[in-house]
Enzyme design. Structure first.
Site, PDB file in Angstrom:
ATOM      1  N   SER A 151     -29.656 -15.101  15.159  1.00 21.74           N
ATOM      2  CA  SER A 151     -30.252 -15.380  13.851  1.00 21.74           C
ATOM      3  C   SER A 151     -29.213 -16.031  12.951  1.00 21.74           C
ATOM      4  CB  SER A 151     -30.738 -14.082  13.200  1.00 21.74           C
ATOM      5  OG  SER A 151     -31.111 -14.307  11.857  1.00 21.74           O
ATOM      6  N   TYR A 164     -29.490  -5.338   9.781  1.00 19.33           N
ATOM      7  CA  TYR A 164     -29.895  -6.463  10.631  1.00 19.33           C
ATOM      8  C   TYR A 164     -28.747  -7.454  10.806  1.00 19.33           C
ATOM      9  CZ  TYR A 164     -32.715 -10.398  12.306  1.00 19.33           C
ATOM     10  OH  TYR A 164     -33.225 -11.448  13.044  1.00 19.33           O
TER      11      TYR A 164
END
Length: 252
Positions: A151, A164
């Protein structure tokens, strides 16, 4: 150029692929696209409804003989053992692992130890454990390819998403070190780091996602699948080490 050029034909015929988190979002789109191009696919997810939905889509596209889907949770060692037993039986030789199963999470000030532990097990330890099993199977074949879906959060490190971010930064470091470890074995490693993608990990409704996609502020899961296909169809001499793919108007 509005759309990426098509890669035609069964160019992945004879290639066996394991996709984690293959029942929704990027994993689902990747499984469908690679199967359309001839790959044999084993995929898994946590929920039966989603598994049934994607299996129905394979059947509708006459791809049911190319795929096998099962229920499993990448956070559990027993489930990982089960998945690779299935891979040995259904796929035979494993050529490609796509580490994709991942969950979103917000700040470290939200939730509790058990919540964080589960996110780490899925988003980071699951990648590591599946890679371990895949490399064991690839190393004696002098070839293979591990694709880690990361990501942009690994670099952007946005506020309010610290848990995250920690997992995706870990995937980035893991991928870079892993490539150096397995390169002498003939195994390729690619890290793909998308920006905002219209999946259930993103806030907002499906209609919101469609509007943002139309406005070029969000990618489709199919865009990342096309990126995976591109990576897998490069000559053996080429290592696509890292791809950062973002919506045109996500200026970060």
């Amino acid at each position: 150029m509005e759309n990426a050029p098509d890669i035609h034909g069964k160019i992945l015929e004879g290639i066996s692929v394991l996709i984690t988190g293959g029942t929704t979002g990027i994993g689902r789109a990747t499984a469908l696209l690679l199967a359309e191009h001839g790959a044999k696919i084993l995929f898994f997810g946590r929920h039966e409804k989603e598994l049934n939905d994607v299996t129905e889509e394979f059947t509708k596209n006459a791809l049911e003989d190319k795929v096998m889907g099962v229920i499993a949770d990448v956070s559990r060692k027993d489930d990982i053992d089960f998945i690779f037993q299935q891979a040995d039986g259904f796929l035979g030789q494993l050529n490609v692992l796509v580490n994709n199963a991942s969950l979103g999470y917000k700040s470290i000030m939200e939730g509790n130890y058990d919540d964080w532990q589960y996110i780490l097990q899925v988003n980071l330890l699951g990648y590591m454990a599946c890679t371990h099993e895949a490399v064991k199977r690839m190393k004696d074949k002098n070839g293979g390819h591990i694709i880690n879906i990361g990501s942009m959060s690994a670099d952007i490190r946005e506020k309010g998403s610290s848990v995250y971010v920690a997992t995706k930064a870990g995937i980035q470091g893991f991928s870079e070190a892993l490539r150096k470890e397995v390169n002498p074995l003939g195994i390729k490693v690619t890290l793909i780091e998308p920006g905002a993608v219209g999946t259930n990990m993103q806030p907002g409704s499906s209609e919101d996602h469609r509007e943002k996609t139309k406005e070029m502020e969000m990618l489709k899961a199919e865009d990342i699948a096309q990126c995976v296909l591109y990576v897998l169809t490069q000559p053996k001499r080429c290592d696509v080490v890292e791809v950062k793919i973002r919506p045109h108007l996500q200026l970060i």
